[in-house]
Design an enzyme around this catalytic site. Sequence first.
Site, PDB file in Angstrom:
ATOM      1  N   SER A 126       1.548 -57.728   6.714  1.00 45.60           N
ATOM      2  CA  SER A 126       0.711 -57.024   5.737  1.00 45.60           C
ATOM      3  C   SER A 126      -0.778 -57.297   5.918  1.00 45.60           C
ATOM      4  O   SER A 126      -1.618 -56.533   5.434  1.00 45.60           O
ATOM      5  CB  SER A 126       1.137 -57.399   4.307  1.00 45.60           C
ATOM      6  OG  SER A 126       1.228 -58.807   4.161  1.00 45.60           O
ATOM      7  N   ASP A 351      -2.465 -63.121  -5.966  1.00 46.20           N
ATOM      8  CA  ASP A 351      -2.411 -62.926  -4.520  1.00 46.20           C
ATOM      9  C   ASP A 351      -3.649 -63.565  -3.882  1.00 46.20           C
ATOM     10  O   ASP A 351      -4.756 -63.051  -4.002  1.00 46.20           O
ATOM     11  CB  ASP A 351      -2.365 -61.423  -4.196  1.00 46.20           C
ATOM     12  CG  ASP A 351      -2.264 -61.135  -2.710  1.00 46.20           C
ATOM     13  OD1 ASP A 351      -2.375 -62.078  -1.905  1.00 46.20           O
ATOM     14  OD2 ASP A 351      -2.070 -59.953  -2.341  1.00 46.20           O
ATOM     15  N   HIS A 354      -3.874 -61.852   0.747  1.00 42.30           N
ATOM     16  CA  HIS A 354      -4.473 -60.600   1.212  1.00 42.30           C
ATOM     17  C   HIS A 354      -5.928 -60.506   0.750  1.00 42.30           C
ATOM     18  O   HIS A 354      -6.439 -61.424   0.107  1.00 42.30           O
ATOM     19  CB  HIS A 354      -3.646 -59.414   0.701  1.00 42.30           C
ATOM     20  CG  HIS A 354      -2.230 -59.455   1.152  1.00 42.30           C
ATOM     21  ND1 HIS A 354      -1.221 -59.978   0.365  1.00 42.30           N
ATOM     22  CD2 HIS A 354      -1.649 -59.071   2.314  1.00 42.30           C
ATOM     23  CE1 HIS A 354      -0.076 -59.911   1.024  1.00 42.30           C
ATOM     24  NE2 HIS A 354      -0.308 -59.372   2.210  1.00 42.30           N
TER      25      HIS A 354
END
Length: 379
Positions: A126, A351, A354
Site C-alpha cells: 500500500s 494510521d 501511510h
Amino acid sequence: MDRWFGSLVNHDIFALLCFVATLLAAQEVKGNALGDVFEKKVGFKQRNQNRRCDFSQGSWVKDDSYPLYNEKSCPFIGFNCLNNGRPDKDYLQYRWKPNGCDLPRFDGRDFLERYRGKKIMFVGDSLSNNMWQSLTCMLYMATPHSNYTLSTTKLLSEFSLPDYGLSVMFLKNGFLVDMVYEKDMGKVLKLDSISSAKQWIGVDMLIFNTFHWWTHSGRSKTWDYFQVGNKVVKEMDRMLAFRTALTTWAKWVNSNIDPSKTIVFYQGVSAVHQNGTEWNDPKAKNCNGQTQPVMGSKYPGTTSHPGEEIVKSVLSSLRDQAYLLDITLLTQLRKDGHPSIYATKDRAFVDCSHWCLPGVPDTWNEILYAVLLNSNILL
C-alpha cells in the site's frame, strides 16, 4: 660535457613531467567516467559544481509554493486527510532540501513528453499505492484538460493519459515473492519463489517496494507459514525472511530484466511513527496530534534502519544495479505527515504508516523525476 649532461637532464625531467601529466589526465578521465556511472546509479552531479548530490540526506523547509496539487485539482485523489477532517494544513507546505543542492521541482509536462508512449508500473504494498496515487495526481495536474482513464481489475490499477500514450500502473504485491494456499496449512509465503511476475515483463519502468508487510503480526499478518525449499516453518526471524525474499527478487531481476529496455527503481523503506520517544516526545504514543516535522537533518531515534540496511546490501549485488530511492531519513523526519485518525471519515483507527496526499510521497516522485532528469534516462 657538463653542458650536454645538463641539457640531457633537463630533457629527461621534461619528458618525465609530460609522462606524469599524461597519467594524471588519464586518471581524471577515468574518474569522470566512474563519476558518470555513479550519477546514473545513485543521483546526479549538481550542474556547474564538482560534487554530487545525495538526495537521501537533507532537511524539510517551509515553502508556501507547496503543495504541488490539491484535492480540487486532482478529482481521484486518495489518502485525502483534509477531506477526512484533518484541521491543520502546515504539513502540506514543506519541501525536501537535500544537503548541498536543490531538488528540481517536478515538471509534469516534461515528464509526460519524456515518457510518451511508455508503461510505468509500481509493484508492491500500500505504500507503493501511496506513491502511485501521488504520481497520478502530479501528472494530471500538468494536463488537467486531457482525457484520462482510471481502472482497477483485481490487483491491478491503471491510470492512462491517451493523449500521451502513457500508462502508470499499480500492481498490488506486498511481498514480491509467491504466497500460495496449501490445503491443511493455509497461506504459505515461499521466500525463494517468484512465479507470478508475468505482468512485470514488457514494462518500461518498474518501481518495486516491499518491507511494510514483513513486520506485521497478529491479525495484521497475512500468511500462516514460511517456506524455503522443502523446509516449512511457522515463524522465523522477520529480517532474515525479508532478506531471503529480496535476494530472490534480485535474482529474478538479474535473469529477466534487460537494462537497455527497462529501468528498475526500488522504493526504499518508509518510516513509521509509533513511539514518541524516538523524536524526544515521550508523551506521544504515536503520530496522532503531530503537526510539525522533526527539524534539522538528523533523526533523534535510531540512525540505522534494519530494513534499509538489507535493501542496500541486496541491491548492491545486482548485476545491473537498480536505482534506490532512499526515503528512510526524509520519512523519519515527517512524524506529522501520516493520516493518523484522518485515514477515514469515521476516525476508527490511527494510521502512522501511510502518508496524507498531498504530502510526503510527492517528494518521492520529485526524487524519481530528478534521477531520471539528471541521468538523462530516456526509454
